[in-house]
Write an enzyme that holds these catalytic residues in place. Structure first.
Site, short mmCIF file in Angstrom:
data_model
loop_
_atom_site.label_atom_id
_atom_site.label_comp_id
_atom_site.label_asym_id
_atom_site.label_seq_id
_atom_site.Cartn_x
_atom_site.Cartn_y
_atom_site.Cartn_z
N ARG A 83 36.85 40.87 51.22
CA ARG A 83 36.64 41.81 49.61
C ARG A 83 35.73 40.66 48.96
O ARG A 83 34.63 40.64 48.13
CB ARG A 83 37.56 41.22 49.06
CG ARG A 83 37.85 42.16 48.07
CD ARG A 83 39.21 42.43 47.71
NE ARG A 83 40.37 43.12 47.38
CZ ARG A 83 40.90 43.72 46.15
NH1 ARG A 83 40.57 44.30 45.09
NH2 ARG A 83 41.58 45.35 46.66
N ARG A 108 45.53 55.93 35.80
CA ARG A 108 46.76 55.73 37.04
C ARG A 108 48.00 54.43 36.74
O ARG A 108 48.64 54.25 36.65
CB ARG A 108 46.05 55.07 38.14
CG ARG A 108 46.51 53.86 39.27
CD ARG A 108 45.82 53.43 40.26
NE ARG A 108 45.60 52.00 40.14
CZ ARG A 108 44.80 51.50 40.54
NH1 ARG A 108 44.09 52.40 41.55
NH2 ARG A 108 44.32 50.40 40.14
N ARG A 129 50.92 50.21 37.26
CA ARG A 129 50.82 48.74 37.48
C ARG A 129 50.85 47.86 36.81
O ARG A 129 49.63 47.80 35.94
CB ARG A 129 48.97 49.12 38.28
CG ARG A 129 49.65 49.34 40.52
CD ARG A 129 48.53 49.74 40.59
NE ARG A 129 47.92 48.51 40.77
CZ ARG A 129 45.90 48.80 41.76
NH1 ARG A 129 46.26 49.50 42.12
NH2 ARG A 129 45.76 47.16 41.97
N LYS A 175 39.99 54.33 46.75
CA LYS A 175 39.49 54.03 48.85
C LYS A 175 41.35 54.12 49.07
O LYS A 175 41.13 54.78 50.30
CB LYS A 175 38.78 53.18 48.33
CG LYS A 175 40.11 52.34 47.96
CD LYS A 175 39.12 50.48 47.94
CE LYS A 175 39.46 49.27 47.40
NZ LYS A 175 40.65 48.93 46.94
N ARG A 222 38.76 42.83 37.99
CA ARG A 222 38.54 43.11 39.35
C ARG A 222 37.57 43.86 39.62
O ARG A 222 36.62 43.66 40.07
CB ARG A 222 39.29 44.04 39.23
CG ARG A 222 40.88 43.15 39.85
CD ARG A 222 42.05 44.14 39.40
NE ARG A 222 41.83 45.37 40.54
CZ ARG A 222 43.10 45.74 39.36
NH1 ARG A 222 43.46 45.82 38.06
NH2 ARG A 222 42.85 46.96 39.90
#
Ligand code: ADP
Length: 199
Positions: free
Chosen positions: A91, A130, A136, A16, A147
């Site tokens: 969210r 990723r 990250r 996204k 998450r």
């Protein structure tokens, strides 16, 4: 023609962020990612960054009030006057109510909600990639699991609210970047949302 006042919603690893930025560019509206705003604040060492760092690294959600403050300030910038694409906000249902109140005051309701769907296995594989590429600090196994479960429990239900309003376009997020972008643009065009012709 409809203004582009858009949300993009999807689980971690659905793409996204990438698609949101592309669609924003193509439609000429800012793509506003709350995750990016928070990460930039942490990097800059700002007061906001200091407040949110430990929460984000643990994979928890930042408080609704603080997140909304960030979004509201950003929506008030001149470049968002003609439209926007929000990525990562709202969210949960409380954030839906905060956004509704803000947009209702301006008489500028959302015009579409893009739901980007991918199978859980695909999203986990993409996040692992990723984590390798970007490093990250919230892409640890524990934070990712948290998450994803927050997504399923708190974020997925917001789609039911928007579905009832007839705003949701569900897009298959599996395919090349270009293919997925074209699917999203097609769905938005069907609602009369497209880049304004150059003046
Ligand atoms: P992801 O979708 O992979 O979780 P994001 O970049 O969207 O990545 O968000 C990273 C983190 O920023 C979240 O885990 C959360 O801590 C915080 N965050 C982002 N958006 C919100 C929001 N709307 N409400 C609360 N916290 C948020």
């Amino acid at each position: 023609m409809q203004a582009a006042r858009l949300l993009i919603v999807g689980p971690q690893g659905s793409g996204k962020g990438t698609q949101g930025a592309r669609i924003g560019d193509l439609l000429g509206v800012p793509a506003i990612s709350t995750g990016d705003v928070f990460r930039a604040a942490i990097k800059d060492g700002s007061e906001l960054g200091a407040k949110v760092q430990s929460v984000i690294d643990a994979g928890d959600l930042v408080s609704d009030d603080l997140t909304f403050e960030v979004v509201r300030d950003r929506l008030q910038q001149p470049d968002a006057a003609g439209g926007f694409l929000l990525d990562g906000f709202p969210r949960n249902l409380a954030q839906v109510a905060l956004l509704d109140g803000y947009l209702a005051e301006r008489d500028e309701p959302l015009t579409a909600v893009i739901e980007l769907g991918v199978a859980r296995a695909v999203s986990i594989a993409r996040i692992a990639e990723r984590a390798r590429e970007q490093g990250r600090t919230d892409d640890t196994e524990d934070a990712i699991a948290k998450r994803l479960s927050i997504y399923e429990r708190e974020t997925a239900p917001i789609l039911d609210v928007y579905r009832e309003r007839g705003l949701v376009d569900t897009i298959d997020g599996v395919g090349s970047l270009e293919t997925v972008t074209a699917r999203i643009l097609g769905a938005l065009a069907a609602r009369g949302i497209a880049r304004p012709a150059a003046a």
